[in-house]
Design an enzyme around this catalytic site. Structure first.
Site, short mmCIF file in Angstrom:
data_model
loop_
_atom_site.label_atom_id
_atom_site.label_comp_id
_atom_site.label_asym_id
_atom_site.label_seq_id
_atom_site.Cartn_x
_atom_site.Cartn_y
_atom_site.Cartn_z
N HIS A 188 38.86 13.62 50.73
CA HIS A 188 39.24 13.76 49.32
C HIS A 188 38.04 14.18 48.49
O HIS A 188 38.14 15.02 47.59
CB HIS A 188 39.81 12.44 48.80
CG HIS A 188 40.20 12.51 47.35
ND1 HIS A 188 39.38 12.08 46.34
CD2 HIS A 188 41.31 12.98 46.76
CE1 HIS A 188 39.98 12.27 45.18
NE2 HIS A 188 41.14 12.81 45.40
N SER A 189 36.90 13.62 48.75
CA SER A 189 35.65 13.98 48.10
C SER A 189 34.50 13.50 48.99
O SER A 189 34.73 12.94 50.07
CB SER A 189 35.54 13.34 46.71
OG SER A 189 35.32 11.93 46.83
#
Length: 397
Positions: A289-290
């Site tokens: 996601h990050s």
């Protein structure tokens, strides 16, 4: 004999038979696709013809985006920037949708749409300046990395809170409608955004006001660690449009030609008919996601590898471009080499560029800085002078 009656909202047929509307239909809404998994056009897909120039620029943009994500991700892991978000597996959505728009169309992004900026001419150096938060960053270092914004490119600055851009997008679209502009607003979101109240308020707002806005949802399967199966029981996102009276379509987000064609048509409908359109682009978030996430903790590695290889949007589009004689292996090698050199140079320049002035923390909100902010600035400067060892030495005082 069937009777009907006028109720608020329109005429409704009356019936003596009690019948509940089923929660979902037996069949899922189909997904529009142009290229099959091997990059061959599907017969009768009716896709928009793309010139060699546009096709090569689209593919080059997707490759550039993947290289940029790889190198900036590595830079974050080396501690050179604090945070980063990649678009691995979703490159076709940003680049191909941007290719279908006019430069006058206004974009309110989420945070996986750097491909839109790339298409519109935002340079790799500008990306680097923002991620490093130096004085050349248009946000003057006041935003997290990857929170890009550009007035020149009609690209609103990204904000971290999920879905806040959606009601703003409808308001901007309504202003275009009032001014009779030949343009629309395009706003992007992930599937997680549809679990926010702003999503539902925005769709209703857009439908009632007949605003020329195209909602593009990247349904990539995961809202951080929450799978779509735990977000909603409906058939994805596309069916939510009908509930609000919005024309909607589901497309293959890993098919660049399908994205390009669908967004071209959606844009035309939004402007010519002055109506909102909802597009659900089915894709998969191959990356974490990050840089703050480890997706292997909540999904199997085999699943990630399948989408990374079998459903790679770059590989599929490259096959089609090559079959048209518009791309070669030599072109591929040259592009990767040139982009990598440009990125490494951009990072070196961004690292050496001074940080913004300390005073920039307190400007650009008010025409005249209020007394409370002036007091905060005074106290901050006194603290820095008292404890210089606790503050970066490269920040201009």
């Amino acid at each position: 004999m069937q009777q009907s009656m006028d109720f608020p909202g329109g005429r409704v047929a009356l019936t003596s038979k009690m019948k509940f509307i089923f929660e979902s239909s037996e069949q899922r809404i189909p997904c529009y696709r142009v290229l099959d998994d091997d990059g061959y056009p599907i017969s009768s897909s009716g896709f928009e013809q793309v010139s060699r120039e546009i096709a090569v620029k689209m593919y080059s943009g997707m490759v550039t985006l993947r290289n940029m994500d790889t190198i900036f991700y590595e830079a974050q892991r080396q501690g050179r920037i604090s945070f980063y978000v990649t678009s691995f597996g979703e490159e076709a959505i940003g680049v191909a949708s941007a290719a279908a728009l006019s430069p006058d169309d206004i974009v309110l992004p989420q945070y996986r749409e750097p491909g839109v900026l790339l298409w519109r001419g935002f340079t790799l150096q500008e990306f680097a300046h923002q991620c490093f938060g130096n004085k050349a960053d248009y946000g003057k270092g006041r935003q997290m990395p990857i929170h890009y914004g550009s007035n020149k490119h009609n690209y609103f600055t990204i904000s971290s809170p999920i879905a806040t851009q959606l009601p703003q997008a409808v308001g901007v679209a309504y202003s275009l409608k009032m001014d009779k502009k030949d343009a629309c607003v395009v706003t992007y979101m992930g599937d997680g955004s549809t679990s926010e109240g702003d999503f539902h308020a925005s769709l209703n707002f857009a439908a009632v006001m007949e605003a020329p806005v195209v909602f593009i949802c990247r349904n990539n399967g995961w809202a951080i660690s929450t799978p779509v199966s735990e977000q909603f029981r409906s058939d994805g996102v596309v069916v939510k449009g009908q509930a609000y009276g919005i024309r909607s379509i589901r497309i293959d987000g890993n098919d660049a030609l399908a994205v390009y064609t669908a967004i071209r048509v959606a844009r035309e409908m939004a402007i010519s008919e002055q109506r909102p359109i909802l597009v659900e682009a089915l894709t998969y978030r191959v990356g974490h996601h990050s840089t703050s996430d480890d997706s292997t903790k909540y999904r199997p590695i085999e699943e990630i590898e399948h989408w990374k290889t079998a459903q790679n949007p770059l590989a599929r589009f490259r096959k089609w471009v090559q079959r048209n004689g518009w791309w070669s292996d030599e072109d591929e090698s040259e592009l990767h080499e040139n982009v990598r050199k440009q990125l490494l140079h951009a990072i070196q320049v961004a690292e050496k560029t001074e940080k913004p002035q300390l005073s920039d923390m307190f400007t650009d909100v008010y025409d005249q800085v209020p007394s409370n902010l002036s007091e905060q600035e005074r106290l901050l400067r006194e603290t820095i002078k008292k404890h210089p060892q606790d503050y970066p030495s490269d920040v201009p005082i």
